[in-house]
Structure formats: structure tokens, C-alpha cells
Design a protein around this motif. Structure first.
Motif, PDB file in Angstrom:
ATOM      1  N   LEU A  35       0.670  -1.177   0.011  1.00  0.00           N
ATOM      2  CA  LEU A  35       0.115  -0.039  -0.158  1.00  0.00           C
ATOM      3  C   LEU A  35       0.857   1.130   0.000  1.00  0.00           C
ATOM      4  N   VAL A  36       0.543   2.228  -0.718  1.00  0.00           N
ATOM      5  CA  VAL A  36       1.366   3.433  -0.899  1.00  0.00           C
ATOM      6  C   VAL A  36       0.246   4.608  -0.856  1.00  0.00           C
ATOM      7  N   GLY A  37       0.730   5.739   0.022  1.00  0.00           N
ATOM      8  CA  GLY A  37      -0.158   6.785   0.173  1.00  0.00           C
ATOM      9  C   GLY A  37       0.205   7.546   1.276  1.00  0.00           C
ATOM     10  N   ASP A  38      -0.850   8.692   1.635  1.00  0.00           N
ATOM     11  CA  ASP A  38      -0.761   9.502   2.630  1.00  0.00           C
ATOM     12  C   ASP A  38      -2.114   9.399   3.475  1.00  0.00           C
ATOM     13  N   LEU A  39      -2.116   9.034   4.648  1.00  0.00           N
ATOM     14  CA  LEU A  39      -3.516   9.020   5.324  1.00  0.00           C
ATOM     15  C   LEU A  39      -4.043  10.227   5.645  1.00  0.00           C
ATOM     16  N   ALA A  40      -3.341  11.181   5.536  1.00  0.00           N
ATOM     17  CA  ALA A  40      -3.844  12.572   5.844  1.00  0.00           C
ATOM     18  C   ALA A  40      -4.649  13.163   4.672  1.00  0.00           C
ATOM     19  N   GLN A  41      -4.896  12.590   3.334  1.00  0.00           N
ATOM     20  CA  GLN A  41      -5.339  13.167   2.485  1.00  0.00           C
ATOM     21  C   GLN A  41      -6.916  12.310   2.532  1.00  0.00           C
ATOM     22  N   LEU A  42      -7.725  12.657   1.348  1.00  0.00           N
ATOM     23  CA  LEU A  42      -9.223  12.418   1.552  1.00  0.00           C
ATOM     24  C   LEU A  42      -9.372  10.959   1.658  1.00  0.00           C
ATOM     25  N   PRO A  43     -10.346  10.491   2.649  1.00  0.00           N
ATOM     26  CA  PRO A  43     -10.719   9.006   2.618  1.00  0.00           C
ATOM     27  C   PRO A  43     -11.671   8.907   1.510  1.00  0.00           C
ATOM     28  N   PRO A  44     -11.965   7.605   1.385  1.00  0.00           N
ATOM     29  CA  PRO A  44     -12.761   6.727   0.270  1.00  0.00           C
ATOM     30  C   PRO A  44     -14.079   7.506   0.600  1.00  0.00           C
ATOM     31  N   VAL A  45     -14.565   7.498  -0.679  1.00  0.00           N
ATOM     32  CA  VAL A  45     -16.202   8.049  -1.059  1.00  0.00           C
ATOM     33  C   VAL A  45     -16.976   6.990  -0.459  1.00  0.00           C
ATOM     34  N   MET A  46     -18.019   7.349   0.046  1.00  0.00           N
ATOM     35  CA  MET A  46     -18.959   6.411   0.783  1.00  0.00           C
ATOM     36  C   MET A  46     -18.440   5.426   1.545  1.00  0.00           C
ATOM     37  N   ASP A  47     -17.460   5.610   2.551  1.00  0.00           N
ATOM     38  CA  ASP A  47     -16.765   4.753   3.112  1.00  0.00           C
ATOM     39  C   ASP A  47     -16.022   5.562   4.138  1.00  0.00           C
ATOM     40  N   LYS A  48     -15.743   4.880   5.264  1.00  0.00           N
ATOM     41  CA  LYS A  48     -14.693   5.625   6.463  1.00  0.00           C
ATOM     42  C   LYS A  48     -13.288   5.133   5.961  1.00  0.00           C
ATOM     43  N   PRO A  49     -12.407   6.006   6.863  1.00  0.00           N
ATOM     44  CA  PRO A  49     -10.899   5.692   6.531  1.00  0.00           C
ATOM     45  C   PRO A  49     -10.537   4.284   7.262  1.00  0.00           C
ATOM     46  N   ILE A  50      -9.607   3.785   6.326  1.00  0.00           N
ATOM     47  CA  ILE A  50      -9.432   2.214   6.515  1.00  0.00           C
ATOM     48  C   ILE A  50      -8.833   2.343   8.064  1.00  0.00           C
ATOM     49  N   TYR A  51      -8.127   3.061   8.896  1.00  0.00           N
ATOM     50  CA  TYR A  51      -7.802   3.068  10.031  1.00  0.00           C
ATOM     51  C   TYR A  51      -9.013   3.348  11.214  1.00  0.00           C
ATOM     52  N   ALA A  52     -10.049   3.622  10.619  1.00  0.00           N
ATOM     53  CA  ALA A  52     -11.062   3.888  11.489  1.00  0.00           C
ATOM     54  C   ALA A  52     -12.255   2.558  11.753  1.00  0.00           C
ATOM     55  N   SER A  53     -11.828   1.753  11.194  1.00  0.00           N
ATOM     56  CA  SER A  53     -12.636   0.490  10.843  1.00  0.00           C
ATOM     57  C   SER A  53     -12.816  -0.014  12.356  1.00  0.00           C
ATOM     58  N   HIS A  54     -14.031  -0.947  12.565  1.00  0.00           N
ATOM     59  CA  HIS A  54     -13.703  -1.875  13.845  1.00  0.00           C
ATOM     60  C   HIS A  54     -14.349  -3.104  13.481  1.00  0.00           C
ATOM     61  N   SER A  55     -14.098  -3.614  12.032  1.00  0.00           N
ATOM     62  CA  SER A  55     -14.486  -4.793  11.713  1.00  0.00           C
ATOM     63  C   SER A  55     -13.207  -5.766  11.291  1.00  0.00           C
ATOM     64  N   THR A  56     -13.511  -6.555  10.691  1.00  0.00           N
ATOM     65  CA  THR A  56     -12.456  -7.728  10.080  1.00  0.00           C
ATOM     66  C   THR A  56     -11.374  -6.921   9.451  1.00  0.00           C
ATOM     67  N   ALA A  57     -11.809  -5.778   8.843  1.00  0.00           N
ATOM     68  CA  ALA A  57     -10.854  -5.082   7.863  1.00  0.00           C
ATOM     69  C   ALA A  57      -9.868  -4.670   8.893  1.00  0.00           C
ATOM     70  N   LEU A  58     -10.168  -4.043   9.883  1.00  0.00           N
ATOM     71  CA  LEU A  58      -9.051  -3.639  10.759  1.00  0.00           C
ATOM     72  C   LEU A  58      -7.995  -4.532  11.242  1.00  0.00           C
ATOM     73  N   SER A  59      -8.353  -5.827  11.239  1.00  0.00           N
ATOM     74  CA  SER A  59      -7.183  -6.982  11.552  1.00  0.00           C
ATOM     75  C   SER A  59      -6.428  -7.141  10.218  1.00  0.00           C
ATOM     76  N   LEU A  60      -7.072  -6.834   9.035  1.00  0.00           N
ATOM     77  CA  LEU A  60      -6.332  -7.021   7.706  1.00  0.00           C
ATOM     78  C   LEU A  60      -5.126  -5.695   7.577  1.00  0.00           C
ATOM     79  N   TRP A  61      -6.018  -4.648   8.151  1.00  0.00           N
ATOM     80  CA  TRP A  61      -4.874  -3.464   8.015  1.00  0.00           C
ATOM     81  C   TRP A  61      -3.666  -3.521   9.008  1.00  0.00           C
ATOM     82  N   HIS A  62      -4.071  -4.051  10.011  1.00  0.00           N
ATOM     83  CA  HIS A  62      -2.905  -4.379  11.205  1.00  0.00           C
ATOM     84  C   HIS A  62      -2.073  -5.364  10.691  1.00  0.00           C
TER      85      HIS A  62
END
Length: 343
Positions: A35-62
Motif C-alpha cells: 500500500l502506498v499513500g498518505d493517510l492525511a489526504q481524502l478518505p474513500p467516498v461512501m466509506d470511512k478511513p481504513i484506520y477507523a474500522s472496527h471490523s475484520t478489515a481492521l485486522s487486515l489493516w494491522h
């Protein structure tokens, strides 16, 4: 990766597990992910930032534990006092710090402070807007001012099927085309030579098959892309490239859109020499920072309309800012533990 939200990350993971059934119990089907990028830029449209999840996606991110921090600024280079002040301003914007002297610095780049020639030059620059509607209205205004014939291109629609992908229309139903119109390519056609999503050019020809005319799809549209670096299609005009209709989902359409104005969301990833920027009335995570940081120099920015310090201060109020800063601290610790090996 700032545009990658929990929903899309989960879809990528699920699809890769299907594609590699022998490793379906491993994250991403055992595929190496970068993954490449800057978390300070715009989050995804119609979704929350990847680091703000409380689901299975957060464990994938970690599960991403090898982190390399790139800390050299290439877009806003220069040793002048104004460029140093510009980089400091961007640093503060990124950290959601609304400082009075930064706001005053930006307000020195409005119509009230520009010369007549500078204002004329900026009128032809790309305009960045906070909303789709504002960008659409400006594009229609500029198209009308060309005072040239306009061709309507209606997408061809394939037969309805029951697959989920077919409902994801990635191309517009209608495209307006005119000679000397500024357009943006909205598909990756040939990345190596610069024909990428976001490439900007000018329409030079609109060519139709025999016995067809608007609103039929054109055979191709010749666009002059100044950043094109591939083999010439026309020796006399090496930057002129024919853009043919393509198919995405159920639609076939010319992958072009007017680009005198685009949204700040669409500008993410672009590097611009000049831009007129309207940040609107509502701040979102990374909106002002993304808009201002698209431009190489402070002298390449016009703020129009000017905004109040109260509006500027709204960048401090986003609920994701605190979460993002904590996440960046975690990533910095991982970065400090990452060894980089060179062959």
C-alpha cells in the motif's frame, strides 16, 4: 491508500482468497500486498478511513507490519523563503492546525492581490472545487465560452445481466465533446506512456464512422496530451493521440470528461503548476490539505473565492483527525523497526 476503505479492503481480501484457494485461509490469499499513500489526504467516498474500522478489515489493516516512511518532499521543492513558508503551511494543514499566519499567507493569493495579467492567466488554469455540482457548472460555463459546436456522445448499453459487476457503471452515460475542449482521461489505457486516469489534454478532432453522427459514439477522439511520451500516432503532431470508446460494466463510452474544473477528490494524486481553488463551506478529512498540496508553489495558487479564518479553522474539527494521528504514531514505530536491505 487513503482512498482505500474497509469495504474495498475486505472485497480485495475475499477475491484473492477465491483466486488462490490453496491459501484461502491466509490474508489476501497469501499474495504480497503493498500500500502506498498518505493517510492525511481524502478518505474513500461512501466509506470511512481504513484506520477507523472496527471490523475484520481492521485486522487486515494491522497485518501490514513492514512500514517505510518517505520523508523527502518532491512536489514543493525550492529554497526561497516563500517556498519554505509554503512547505511549513502544508505541514500545518496536514496536522489539522489552523494558524492565523498560514491563513493570511493563503489570502495573499486571491484576486484582490493579483495583477490583471495574473488573474487572466489563472482564469485558464484548472479549477478545483469541493463539490461535483460546482465543478459541473464551471465546466459548462467554459464549454459555452468556446462558442463552438458541441457533440453529444451517448453511451452504448449492453444487454442486462445478473452479475454484480454490471451494475457498477464506471463510464458516464453522456459526454459532451468540442474542439479545443479541455478534457481528462478517466481510464488507464497505457500507463507506461502517460495515458493514465487523470491525464489532461485538449480535443483536436472528433471522428465518426460513415453514416453516423452525434449522439452516436465517435469512432475516436484525437486529444493532445502534453505529458504523452510514447510513439507518435501522427508524426506532425506527436502529442496527439486517438482515444477510442471502451467498455466498463454494461457501458461503452469515450473515457473522457471535461476538466477545466474537477473536484478536489478527483485531483488527488495530480501535480499541478497552477490551480484556482475553492474549498467550499464544509471541511472533510484532508480536503483543504489535499487541494493546496496539489500545486508546486504558492505563486501557482489562486484562492477564489477567499474564505474566512472561521472556515479555515474547520479543518481542526474532523472526528477522524485524532484517530489518524494515533494511527500514524503506530506506523512510525513500525517504520523505526523496519530494516531496508539493498542488493
Amino acid at each position: 491508500m487513503s482512498f482505500l476503505g474497509p469495504k474495498l479492503l475486505l472485497k480485495i481480501d475475499n477475491r484473492l482468497r477465491q483466486a488462490f484457494p490453496n491459501k484461502q485461509h491466509d490474508n489476501f490469499g497469501g499474495v504480497s500486498m503493498i500500500l502506498v499513500g498518505d493517510l492525511a489526504q481524502l478518505p474513500p467516498v461512501m466509506d470511512k478511513p481504513i484506520y477507523a474500522s472496527h471490523s475484520t478489515a481492521l485486522s487486515l489493516w494491522h497485518s501490514f507490519t513492514i512500514v517505510i516512511t518517505l520523508d523527502t518532499i518532491f512536489r514543493q521543492q525550492g529554497a526561497s523563503i516563500r517556498q519554505q513558508q509554503f512547505r511549513a503551511l502544508l505541514h500545518n494543514l496536514r496536522n489539522a492546525q489552523a494558524l492565523q499566519h498560514d491563513w493570511q499567507f493563503l489570502m495573499c493569493q486571491t484576486n484582490a492581490t493579483l495583477t490583471i495579467q495574473q488573474k487572466k492567466d489563472f482564469n485558464s488554469s484548472i479549477h478545483l472545487f469541493a463539490t461535483n455540482e460546482s465543478a459541473r457548472l464551471h465546466n459548462r460555463k467554459m464549454l459555452k465560452e468556446l462558442n463552438l459546436p458541441v457533440a453529444l456522445s451517448l453511451a452504448k448499453i449492453a444487454k442486462q445481466t445478473n452479475t454484480e459487476y454490471d451494475t457498477n457503471e464506471q463510464l458516464p452515460l453522456e459526454v459532451l465533446l468540442s474542439i479545443d475542449q479541455q478534457v481528462m482521461l478517466i481510464a488507464n489505457l497505457w500507463i507506461k506512456v502517460g495515458l493514465v486516469n487523470g491525464a489532461i489534454g485538449l480535443i483536436k478532432q472528433i471522428v465518426y464512422e460513415n453514416n453516423t453522427k452525434p449522439p452516436d459514439l465517435p469512432k475516436y477522439v484525437v486529444v493532445q496530451f502534453n505529458d504523452y511520451n510514447g510513439p507518435p500516432w501522427d508524426i506532425a503532431h506527436p502529442k496527439d493521440i486517438p482515444i477510442l470508446p471502451i467498455t466498463r460494466g454494461r457501458r461503452m463510452q469515450v473515457p473522457l470528461t471535461m476538466s477545466w474544473a474537477i473536484t478536489i477528490h478527483k485531483s488527488q494524486g495530480l501535480t499541478l503548476d497552477t490551480a484556482t481553488i475553492d474549498i467550499g463551506n464544509t471541511e472533510k478529512q484532508g480536503l483543504t490539505f489535499t487541494a493546496i498540496s496539489r500545486v508546486k508553489t504558492i505563486d501557482g495558487i489562486r484562492i477564489e473565492p477567499p474564505f474566512s479564518f472561521e472556515r479555515f479553522s474547520k479543518l481542526q474539527n474532523n472526528p477522524y483527525t485524532t484517530i489518524r494521528k494515533k494511527e500514524e504514531t503506530r506506523l512510525q514505530l513500525l517504520s523505526a523497526q523496519t530494516d531496508i536491505y539493498s542488493p
